[in-house]
Write a protein that holds these residues in place. Structure first.
Motif: not given
Length: 401
Positions: A138-140, A95-108, A196-203
């Motif tokens: 962190n890369h987002d 059932d399409n209405e019962n399906v969710l599509l999610l992503d946990s990050g570091d994507t772009f 939580h350490n995102t600020n240590l992994t990029g500019s």
């Protein structure tokens, strides 16, 4: 007396139906199934790639990692066109209405087309595929906080993380710490936490006015209010498996953790106390597939699997292929410029030295007539083999997770 009680229950149901209040299956004791499809750590990898038996992608096959992953065969795998086919097949079969599509990050980012368009190409593909929520990795923030907000507007779906605070407002970034979906009477809360350490992994310039708090500290604050609004709590996490395990041990009210950041493949749900954990590897090579079994608005079981997106099993979706072609067209010559040929596999590792590190290190020493070279975390990406184009080399030369 028992007959009188039964009659009153029946009368109550009939009255509710007559008044127009819909009685859902979750309210009358039947089991309902909600499907959550999930990806993580795509790192801009929207095209299929060639696997090898020993080493192929990201950190997966590094012998020093805790969760060793190897591919069972050589072949082409992954990419958004195959991912689109898999998602559509599942939506059509359930059932399409019962399906969710999610992503946990570091994507772009970490892909040449992704960087040339500052993430717009990837978020456009995600919009086409119908993603509903993304936990910020962190890369987002590789293009800066403001560009991340622009990408959210382009995608048309929320990006968020409860533990990333915008100092200018005092609230979580973009004020999207969670998403609540009501499906057949059951309210499912999807709560996002970032690294939580995102600020240590990029500019640091990309993260001005942002505060990165520990996820578990924020969960103590936000979970009580969320439990009053929802029946089931899903944590969409970019903390990594080790931290997710600690979270599951501390917060038994979380029903499910969908992980990211550590590039693990946890298909058979790992259960800690009352909390289930899953993760879907990386690089758009796999689609996670979770079935939540719900009765009386409570989670009574979880079934999960992953779909490895072998092109031999999934025909690439023509609609997505067309979109990818349009996005590549202005940059095609630059993307497909031939750089070199690898006569053997130049593999990638994360925690141990690999062929790629040796190659880059020796090139640096030769160019600068140095005795020693130091590499700033280029230990993951797609292994190189055969003809190497500019975009192949760029994807292989990614930064640390």
């Amino acid at each position: 007396m028992k007959k009188l009680i039964n009659a009153m229950v029946i009368l109550s149901i009939l009255t509710s139906c007559k008044s127009g209040n819909k009685i859902t299956s979750s309210e009358i004791g039947e089991t309902q199934i909600v499907t959550i499809l999930h990806t993580n750590d795509i790192h801009g990898n929207y095209m299929p790639f060639q696997t090898t038996l020993g080493s192929a992608t990201s950190q997966t096959s590094d012998p020093e990692r805790d969760n060793l992953i190897t591919f069972e065969k050589e072949g082409e795998i992954g990419g958004f066109a195959a991912l689109s086919t898999a998602v559509k097949e599942i939506r059509n079969s359930r059932d399409n209405e019962n399906v969710l599509l999610l992503d946990s990050g570091d994507t772009f980012s970490d892909d040449l087309l992704g960087n040339l368009t500052e993430g717009e190409a990837i978020i456009t593909m995600m919009k086409n595929l119908g993603y509903e929520y993304l936990a910020l990795g962190n890369h987002d923030f590789d293009y800066g906080r403001d560009r991340t907000e622009e990408l959210m507007k382009i995608g048309g779906f929320p990006l968020g993380a409860a533990n990333i605070i915008d100092k200018r407002t005092g609230k979580s970034i973009f004020n999207n710490p969670y998403l609540i979906k009501e499906i057949r009477g059951t309210k499912i809360a999807i709560l996002a936490v970032g690294y939580h350490n995102t600020n240590l992994t990029g500019s640091s310039d990309n993260m001005k006015n942002l505060e990165f708090r520990r996820g578990n500290e924020v969960l103590k604050e936000i979970l009580p209010e969320l439990m009053e609004q929802a029946d089931i709590i899903v944590l969409l996490s970019h903390q990594g498996t080790a931290v997710d395990r600690l979270t599951a041990e501390e917060f038994s009210d979380i029903d499910l953790i969908i992980g990211g950041h550590s590039h693990d493949l946890i298909s058979k749900p790992e259960k800690i106390n009352n909390t289930y954990m899953v993760q879907a590897m990386a690089d758009a090579a796999a689609l996670g597939d979770i079935e939540l079994e719900i009765r009386d608005r409570k989670l009574i079981g979880v079934k999960a699997q992953h779909h490895l997106l072998w092109l031999s099993n999934y025909e690439e979706d023509p609609e997505m292929q067309s979109l990818i072609g349009e996005l590549r067209a202005p940059h095609r010559d630059h993307l497909e410029e031939k750089i070199a040929t690898a006569t053997d596999v130049i593999d990638r590792q994360y925690k141990s030295e690999s062929t790629f590190e040796k190659l880059v290190g020796n090139l640096l020493r030769s160019e600068y007539d140095a005795d020693i070279s130091f590499l700033p975390g280029v230990g993951y990406g797609i292994s190189l083999q055969g003809e190497i184009t500019r975009e192949n080399l760029y994807l292989a030369n990614s930064s640390s997770p």
